[in-house]
Design a protein around this motif. Sequence first.
Motif, PDB file in Angstrom:
ATOM      1  N   ILE A   8       0.862  -1.179   0.000  1.00  0.00           N
ATOM      2  CA  ILE A   8       0.000   0.000   0.000  1.00  0.00           C
ATOM      3  C   ILE A   8       0.896   1.226   0.000  1.00  0.00           C
ATOM      4  CG2 ILE A   8      -1.685   1.330   1.336  1.00  0.00           C
ATOM      5  CD1 ILE A   8      -2.837  -1.341   2.273  1.00  0.00           C
ATOM      6  N   ILE A   9       0.619   2.144  -0.900  1.00  0.00           N
ATOM      7  CA  ILE A   9       1.468   3.326  -1.058  1.00  0.00           C
ATOM      8  C   ILE A   9       1.248   4.291   0.099  1.00  0.00           C
ATOM      9  CG2 ILE A   9       1.921   5.349  -2.499  1.00  0.00           C
ATOM     10  CD1 ILE A   9       1.278   3.598  -4.926  1.00  0.00           C
ATOM     11  N   LEU A  10       2.351   4.734   0.709  1.00  0.00           N
ATOM     12  CA  LEU A  10       2.310   5.700   1.801  1.00  0.00           C
ATOM     13  C   LEU A  10       2.636   7.110   1.325  1.00  0.00           C
ATOM     14  CD1 LEU A  10       4.184   3.659   4.563  1.00  0.00           C
ATOM     15  CD2 LEU A  10       1.715   3.748   4.108  1.00  0.00           C
ATOM     16  N   GLY A  11       3.454   7.222   0.303  1.00  0.00           N
ATOM     17  CA  GLY A  11       3.833   8.536  -0.187  1.00  0.00           C
ATOM     18  C   GLY A  11       4.894   8.432  -1.258  1.00  0.00           C
ATOM     19  N   ALA A  12       5.240   9.572  -1.847  1.00  0.00           N
ATOM     20  CA  ALA A  12       6.275   9.622  -2.884  1.00  0.00           C
ATOM     21  C   ALA A  12       6.925  10.995  -2.858  1.00  0.00           C
ATOM     22  CB  ALA A  12       5.681   9.338  -4.265  1.00  0.00           C
ATOM     23  N   ARG A  13       8.215  11.033  -3.174  1.00  0.00           N
ATOM     24  CA  ARG A  13       8.898  12.323  -3.275  1.00  0.00           C
ATOM     25  C   ARG A  13       9.639  12.397  -4.606  1.00  0.00           C
ATOM     26  NH1 ARG A  13      12.433   9.629   0.566  1.00  0.00           N
ATOM     27  NH2 ARG A  13      14.542   9.410  -0.278  1.00  0.00           N
ATOM     28  N   LYS A  14       9.767  13.603  -5.100  1.00  0.00           N
ATOM     29  CA  LYS A  14      10.397  13.807  -6.405  1.00  0.00           C
ATOM     30  C   LYS A  14      11.850  13.355  -6.388  1.00  0.00           C
ATOM     31  CE  LYS A  14       7.539  17.846  -7.495  1.00  0.00           C
ATOM     32  NZ  LYS A  14       7.542  19.299  -7.785  1.00  0.00           N
ATOM     33  N   TYR A  15      12.272  12.816  -7.510  1.00  0.00           N
ATOM     34  CA  TYR A  15      13.670  12.416  -7.678  1.00  0.00           C
ATOM     35  C   TYR A  15      14.057  12.749  -9.111  1.00  0.00           C
ATOM     36  CZ  TYR A  15      17.931   9.609  -7.435  1.00  0.00           C
ATOM     37  OH  TYR A  15      19.245   9.190  -7.444  1.00  0.00           O
ATOM     38  N   GLY A  16      14.922  13.740  -9.258  1.00  0.00           N
ATOM     39  CA  GLY A  16      15.317  14.161 -10.591  1.00  0.00           C
ATOM     40  C   GLY A  16      14.163  14.822 -11.319  1.00  0.00           C
ATOM     41  N   GLU A  17      14.233  14.824 -12.633  1.00  0.00           N
ATOM     42  CA  GLU A  17      13.240  15.514 -13.449  1.00  0.00           C
ATOM     43  C   GLU A  17      11.978  14.698 -13.680  1.00  0.00           C
ATOM     44  OE1 GLU A  17      13.363  18.652 -14.568  1.00  0.00           O
ATOM     45  OE2 GLU A  17      15.219  18.895 -13.440  1.00  0.00           O
ATOM     46  N   THR A  18      12.097  13.380 -13.701  1.00  0.00           N
ATOM     47  CA  THR A  18      10.955  12.574 -14.133  1.00  0.00           C
ATOM     48  C   THR A  18      10.582  11.442 -13.177  1.00  0.00           C
ATOM     49  OG1 THR A  18      12.392  11.064 -15.393  1.00  0.00           O
ATOM     50  CG2 THR A  18      11.530  12.997 -16.553  1.00  0.00           C
ATOM     51  N   VAL A  36      10.956   4.845  -8.755  1.00  0.00           N
ATOM     52  CA  VAL A  36      10.062   4.565  -9.885  1.00  0.00           C
ATOM     53  C   VAL A  36      10.443   5.517 -11.010  1.00  0.00           C
ATOM     54  CG1 VAL A  36       7.685   4.453 -10.725  1.00  0.00           C
ATOM     55  CG2 VAL A  36       8.205   3.854  -8.344  1.00  0.00           C
ATOM     56  N   LYS A  37      11.065   4.974 -12.022  1.00  0.00           N
ATOM     57  CA  LYS A  37      11.475   5.801 -13.155  1.00  0.00           C
ATOM     58  C   LYS A  37      10.242   6.227 -13.940  1.00  0.00           C
ATOM     59  CE  LYS A  37      15.992   3.553 -13.532  1.00  0.00           C
ATOM     60  NZ  LYS A  37      16.918   2.746 -14.382  1.00  0.00           N
ATOM     61  N   GLY A  38      10.196   7.508 -14.281  1.00  0.00           N
ATOM     62  CA  GLY A  38       9.027   8.031 -14.982  1.00  0.00           C
ATOM     63  C   GLY A  38       7.815   8.187 -14.089  1.00  0.00           C
ATOM     64  N   GLY A  39       8.022   8.164 -12.775  1.00  0.00           N
ATOM     65  CA  GLY A  39       6.905   8.221 -11.842  1.00  0.00           C
ATOM     66  C   GLY A  39       6.158   9.539 -11.821  1.00  0.00           C
ATOM     67  N   LEU A  66      18.959   1.347  -2.717  1.00  0.00           N
ATOM     68  CA  LEU A  66      17.590   1.833  -2.816  1.00  0.00           C
ATOM     69  C   LEU A  66      16.767   0.942  -3.730  1.00  0.00           C
ATOM     70  CD1 LEU A  66      15.346   3.983  -2.430  1.00  0.00           C
ATOM     71  CD2 LEU A  66      16.382   5.253  -4.322  1.00  0.00           C
ATOM     72  N   GLY A  67      17.292   0.609  -4.870  1.00  0.00           N
ATOM     73  CA  GLY A  67      16.597  -0.256  -5.805  1.00  0.00           C
ATOM     74  C   GLY A  67      15.510   0.466  -6.576  1.00  0.00           C
ATOM     75  N   ALA A  68      14.887  -0.251  -7.483  1.00  0.00           N
ATOM     76  CA  ALA A  68      13.841   0.313  -8.335  1.00  0.00           C
ATOM     77  C   ALA A  68      12.594  -0.543  -8.249  1.00  0.00           C
ATOM     78  CB  ALA A  68      14.325   0.405  -9.778  1.00  0.00           C
ATOM     79  N   PHE A  69      11.440   0.126  -8.278  1.00  0.00           N
ATOM     80  CA  PHE A  69      10.153  -0.559  -8.260  1.00  0.00           C
ATOM     81  C   PHE A  69       9.552  -0.608  -9.660  1.00  0.00           C
ATOM     82  CE2 PHE A  69       9.109   0.623  -3.617  1.00  0.00           C
ATOM     83  CZ  PHE A  69       9.299  -0.684  -3.173  1.00  0.00           C
ATOM     84  N   GLN A  70       8.954  -1.735  -9.966  1.00  0.00           N
ATOM     85  CA  GLN A  70       7.989  -1.829 -11.059  1.00  0.00           C
ATOM     86  C   GLN A  70       6.629  -1.946 -10.389  1.00  0.00           C
ATOM     87  OE1 GLN A  70       8.706  -4.916 -14.033  1.00  0.00           O
ATOM     88  NE2 GLN A  70       6.495  -5.294 -14.124  1.00  0.00           N
ATOM     89  N   VAL A  71       5.681  -1.100 -10.786  1.00  0.00           N
ATOM     90  CA  VAL A  71       4.419  -0.975 -10.054  1.00  0.00           C
ATOM     91  C   VAL A  71       3.237  -1.251 -10.973  1.00  0.00           C
ATOM     92  CG1 VAL A  71       3.045   0.511  -8.551  1.00  0.00           C
ATOM     93  CG2 VAL A  71       5.522   0.835  -8.669  1.00  0.00           C
ATOM     94  N   GLU A  72       2.311  -2.101 -10.486  1.00  0.00           N
ATOM     95  CA  GLU A  72       1.071  -2.374 -11.206  1.00  0.00           C
ATOM     96  C   GLU A  72      -0.097  -2.245 -10.226  1.00  0.00           C
ATOM     97  OE1 GLU A  72       0.812  -2.783 -14.371  1.00  0.00           O
ATOM     98  OE2 GLU A  72       2.953  -2.986 -14.845  1.00  0.00           O
TER      99      GLU A  72
END
Length: 246
Positions: A8-18, A36-39, A66-72
């Motif tokens: 369950i998503i708790l929040g997100a913060r900007k990272y870079g431009e996209t 999340v790239k392109g998030g 940190l790693g990367a998420f793929q989200v569906e």
Amino acid sequence: MEWRDEGIILGARKYGETSVVLETMTAAHGRHLGLVKGGRSRRMQPLLQPGNRVDLVWRARLEEHLGAFQVEPLELNAARLLASAVAIHGIQLLAAHLRLMPERDAHAGLYETLKVITAHLDEPEIAGPLMVRFELALLDELGFGLDLGKCALTGSREGLAYVSPKSGRAVTQEAGTPWRDKLLPLPAFLTTRNTAETTREALDDAYRLTGFFFHRNVYEPRGMEEPDARGGFLMALARSAERATD
């Protein structure tokens, strides 16, 4: 490194431009962050909102990265939650509470409770009792659980009416009467599974109870203040109750 889990998503913060760094509470991997790239794209933004339940694949070269998420998507709750002040403050409070736990420590019980609460956050009469039960569960996970099952003085499981602020243990009405001014009220609904007749007074007492132990055992030792979201949530509950009686 790779794993798959629901969260369950708790929040997100900007990272870079996209991109964004996504914060989630997962079923088997605890509170977990990932890139999340392109998030920040229009397509992804509605998916990455707090309260949404998602399927996650996490990948990293090393476990400590940190790693990367793929989200569906699994269950898109955000639009429903945004329509309710109680729900907006509630999901923020849940996130603040879960940040008290170490990152990546699994807490399956908290996740299941989180999932239930999220499903009812826009129903104030249900969300109020559920949230305070979540706070009790969180205190337990943090090592400061309250013993509300039987009287500390007599061992009785009936007539419980108070909690000792020193021990966090329940006390019956009869045994606690001589010291009632020094004890905390114990609402009856916290000792049963039935919340159908939870009164406003009982709910206020319940939040004062959990708030006392959070302040003494968690916030003050860590040099923290109570999260603003808790006050916002309680105020939204009170306003909802006032509207219901008008």
